[in-house]
Write an enzyme that holds these catalytic residues in place. Structure first.
Site, PDB file in Angstrom:
ATOM      1  N   ASP A   1       0.834  -1.218   0.000  1.00 51.61           N
ATOM      2  CA  ASP A   1       0.000   0.000   0.000  1.00 51.61           C
ATOM      3  C   ASP A   1       0.862   1.258   0.000  1.00 51.61           C
ATOM      4  O   ASP A   1       0.356   2.353  -0.266  1.00 51.61           O
ATOM      5  CB  ASP A   1      -0.963  -0.001   1.205  1.00 51.61           C
ATOM      6  CG  ASP A   1      -0.268  -0.050   2.566  1.00 51.61           C
ATOM      7  OD1 ASP A   1       0.977  -0.152   2.614  1.00 51.61           O
ATOM      8  OD2 ASP A   1      -0.984   0.003   3.584  1.00 51.61           O
TER       9      ASP A   1
ATOM     10  N   TYR B   1      12.054   2.900  -1.097  1.00 46.98           N
ATOM     11  CA  TYR B   1      11.400   1.586  -1.113  1.00 46.98           C
ATOM     12  C   TYR B   1      10.090   1.656  -1.898  1.00 46.98           C
ATOM     13  O   TYR B   1       9.883   0.892  -2.846  1.00 46.98           O
ATOM     14  CB  TYR B   1      11.132   1.104   0.321  1.00 46.98           C
ATOM     15  CG  TYR B   1      10.131  -0.030   0.388  1.00 46.98           C
ATOM     16  CD1 TYR B   1      10.394  -1.263  -0.209  1.00 46.98           C
ATOM     17  CD2 TYR B   1       8.896   0.136   1.034  1.00 46.98           C
ATOM     18  CE1 TYR B   1       9.458  -2.298  -0.162  1.00 46.98           C
ATOM     19  CE2 TYR B   1       7.959  -0.900   1.082  1.00 46.98           C
ATOM     20  CZ  TYR B   1       8.247  -2.109   0.478  1.00 46.98           C
ATOM     21  OH  TYR B   1       7.326  -3.133   0.513  1.00 46.98           O
TER      22      TYR B   1
HETATM   23  N1  LIG Z   1       6.145  -6.914   5.139  1.00 43.17           N
HETATM   24  C1  LIG Z   1       5.061  -6.215   4.842  1.00 43.17           C
HETATM   25  O1  LIG Z   1       4.392  -5.689   5.725  1.00 43.17           O
HETATM   26  C2  LIG Z   1       4.631  -6.079   3.402  1.00 43.17           C
HETATM   27  C3  LIG Z   1       3.385  -5.495   3.144  1.00 43.17           C
HETATM   28  C4  LIG Z   1       2.955  -5.424   1.821  1.00 43.17           C
HETATM   29  C5  LIG Z   1       3.729  -5.906   0.799  1.00 43.17           C
HETATM   30  N2  LIG Z   1       4.941  -6.463   1.080  1.00 43.17           N
HETATM   31  C6  LIG Z   1       5.712  -7.003  -0.056  1.00 43.17           C
HETATM   32  O2  LIG Z   1       5.718  -8.406   0.112  1.00 43.17           O
HETATM   33  C7  LIG Z   1       6.951  -8.955  -0.392  1.00 43.17           C
HETATM   34  C8  LIG Z   1       7.613  -9.775   0.692  1.00 43.17           C
HETATM   35  O3  LIG Z   1       7.819  -8.946   1.830  1.00 43.17           O
HETATM   36  P1  LIG Z   1       8.545  -9.503   3.139  1.00 43.17           P
HETATM   37  O4  LIG Z   1       8.145  -8.645   4.263  1.00 43.17           O
HETATM   38  O5  LIG Z   1       8.384 -10.960   3.206  1.00 43.17           O
HETATM   39  O6  LIG Z   1      10.063  -9.166   2.768  1.00 43.17           O
HETATM   40  P2  LIG Z   1      11.404  -9.785   3.367  1.00 43.17           P
HETATM   41  O7  LIG Z   1      12.406  -8.683   3.274  1.00 43.17           O
HETATM   42  O8  LIG Z   1      11.160 -10.434   4.679  1.00 43.17           O
HETATM   43  O9  LIG Z   1      11.785 -10.961   2.338  1.00 43.17           O
HETATM   44  C9  LIG Z   1      12.225 -10.712   1.033  1.00 43.17           C
HETATM   45  C10 LIG Z   1      12.826 -12.001   0.510  1.00 43.17           C
HETATM   46  O10 LIG Z   1      13.257 -11.767  -0.842  1.00 43.17           O
HETATM   47  C11 LIG Z   1      14.567 -12.299  -0.995  1.00 43.17           C
HETATM   48  N3  LIG Z   1      15.242 -11.520  -2.045  1.00 43.17           N
HETATM   49  C12 LIG Z   1      15.680 -10.241  -1.980  1.00 43.17           C
HETATM   50  N4  LIG Z   1      16.253  -9.882  -3.145  1.00 43.17           N
HETATM   51  C13 LIG Z   1      16.150 -10.956  -3.977  1.00 43.17           C
HETATM   52  C14 LIG Z   1      16.537 -11.207  -5.319  1.00 43.17           C
HETATM   53  N5  LIG Z   1      17.167 -10.267  -6.054  1.00 43.17           N
HETATM   54  N6  LIG Z   1      16.280 -12.423  -5.853  1.00 43.17           N
HETATM   55  C15 LIG Z   1      15.670 -13.397  -5.118  1.00 43.17           C
HETATM   56  N7  LIG Z   1      15.291 -13.211  -3.834  1.00 43.17           N
HETATM   57  C16 LIG Z   1      15.521 -12.002  -3.280  1.00 43.17           C
HETATM   58  C17 LIG Z   1      15.225 -12.153   0.356  1.00 43.17           C
HETATM   59  O11 LIG Z   1      16.323 -13.050   0.514  1.00 43.17           O
HETATM   60  C18 LIG Z   1      14.061 -12.467   1.284  1.00 43.17           C
HETATM   61  O12 LIG Z   1      13.983 -13.850   1.524  1.00 43.17           O
HETATM   62  C19 LIG Z   1       7.790  -7.755  -0.840  1.00 43.17           C
HETATM   63  O13 LIG Z   1       7.654  -7.626  -2.227  1.00 43.17           O
HETATM   64  C20 LIG Z   1       7.160  -6.563  -0.121  1.00 43.17           C
HETATM   65  O14 LIG Z   1       7.316  -5.398  -0.865  1.00 43.17           O
HETATM   66  C21 LIG Z   1       5.405  -6.565   2.353  1.00 43.17           C
END
Ligand SMILES: NC(=O)c1ccc[n+]([C@@H]2O[C@H](COP(=O)([O-])OP(=O)(O)OC[C@H]3O[C@@H](n4cnc5c(N)ncnc54)[C@H](O)[C@@H]3O)[C@@H](O)[C@H]2O)c1
Length: 356
Positions: free
Chosen positions: A134, A159
């Site tokens: 969001d 970000y």
């Molecule tokens: N955490 C939240 O509250 C939230 C909310 C909405 C959306 N999101 C989205 O959800 C997705 C996951 O979020 P999260 O909180 O689990 O993030 P996180 O940072 O915990 O995990 C990200 C994962 O992606 C992997 N990664 C990073 N770069 C990479 C690459 N180049 N190739 C392959 N793997 C790679 C990392 O090793 C990690 O395991 C993201 O796209 C984030 O933008 C997160």
């Protein structure tokens, strides 16, 4: 049938993979670069399970992605892989540009080539689901309505700008090439296996360690909070029934100021693991200088997903936050390993000799 999940060793991706394997016989190929945020220990319960194929690698590595697509012939891709921490993006935006924008672009290119060569029936059934946030919509004032799917993009941090760029690329691949994409924009997640740099796990971990609980500015930044398992169920629902090319906002109908969240965590810890000296955890709260450009309020209008696909969150904030605090109290080892880097040694030991 197989799905390819990227970033499945991170917080949400790993929860998604665990839930998927628990509820389906369909294998998951899990491509993750294992940055500081990726943690294979989270997936250790899947060791020896042939339905989980872990591949250590980068979504921007075109040769690798092409090979995986060729070998595993996935019917869908769920793209979680990203750099995800706003504060880190302020200190060093480059990795965010590299993974969230360039990486997504390269992944889309490889997928476009693979999808274009599929037999017609499989091409029609194929899906590329992009997991977004969001935060791309920018900040709301106190009385503005919640973000709908048509809210203009106004990202304010490196970000959110990098995620916005990736959303645009995904959209354009549908519009221009017909790639069957779906995008979900979700609010703040919380729950098990959350890296303790984010608000809720940081507060739990610091509280238990007797450290200060740093609250940015006045703590009145409002976020909508969704239990991670609910986010995973929303993604599964969109994957199975979403309209190609559509965007779905995912939220928990739980708007709360950060300070309220911190107080709720403290109250639960007071109840479940009282401080030995009889003091209250809230006494550890310390106000610190605010994050530059800190968005004041996010709020998600998730009615489209409910109306069109019948999805609703199963947890209220009260039930979800209790489960989360209880999980951290019973999984201190996981936290210790993440903090000590012990899990990296474990990964090296377990996976060092295996090829991608
Ligand atoms: N955490 C939240 O509250 C939230 C909310 C909405 C959306 N999101 C989205 O959800 C997705 C996951 O979020 P999260 O909180 O689990 O993030 P996180 O940072 O915990 O995990 C990200 C994962 O992606 C992997 N990664 C990073 N770069 C990479 C690459 N180049 N190739 C392959 N793997 C790679 C990392 O090793 C990690 O395991 C993201 O796209 C984030 O933008 C997160």
């Amino acid at each position: 049938m197989t799905i390819l999940v990227t970033g499945g060793a991170g917080f949400i991706g790993a929860n998604f993979v665990l839930d998927w394997i628990a509820g389906s016989s369909e294998p998951v190929v899990n491509l993750d670069k294992l940055t500081y945020a990726g943690n294979l220990q989270t997936l250790s319960s899947l060791e020896g399970d042939e339905r989980h194929i872990f591949v250590h690698g980068d979504i921007g590595d075109t040769d690798l992605v092409q090979r995986l697509l060729r070998e595993h012939q996935p019917r869908a891709i769920v793209n979680f892989a990203a750099e995800s921490h706003v504060d880190r993006s302020i200190h060093g935006p480059e990795d965010f540009i590299e993974t969230n924008i360039v990486g997504t672009f390269r992944l889309l290119e490889a997928v476009r080539a693979y999808w274009g060569a599929l037999p017609e029936q499989q091409r029609g059934a194929f899906r590329f689901l992009h997991v977004s946030t969001d935060e791309v919509y920018g900040s709301l004032s106190a009385d503005e309505p919640a973000f709908t799917e048509t809210h203009p993009y106004q990202p304010n941090s490196p970000y959110s700008a990098s995620k916005a760029a990736s959303d645009h690329l995904v959209r354009s691949y549908h519009h221009t090439y017909g790639l069957p994409v779906l995008t979900t924009n979700c609010s703040n997640n919380y729950g098990p296996f959350h890296f303790p740099e984010k608000l809720i796990p940081l507060m739990i971990v610091n509280a238990l360690a007797g450290k200060a609980l740093p609250v940015y500015g006045d703590g009145q930044q409002i976020r909508d909070w969704l239990y991670v398992k609910d986010h995973c169920s929303a993604i599964r629902r969109v994957l199975e029934a979403g309209q190609v090319g559509e965007v779905y906002n995912v939220g928990g109908w739980n708007e709360k100021p950060n300070l309220d969240i911190v107080h709720r965590v403290c109250a639960l810890l007071d109840e479940l693991r009282p401080r030995p000296d009889g003091m209250r955890y809230a006494e550890q709260i310390a106000y610190v200088t605010d994050r530059p450009g800190h968005d004041r309020r996010y709020a998600i209008d998730a009615r489209k997903l409910e109306r069109e696909l019948g999805w609703k969150p199963a947890e209220t904030f009260e039930t979800g936050i209790r489960k989360t605090v209880e999980w951290y109290l019973s999984n201190q080892d996981w936290v210790d390993n993440v903090q000590s880097g012990g899990y990296r040694a474990w990964v090296e030991k377990n996976y060092g000799g295996r090829s991608a």
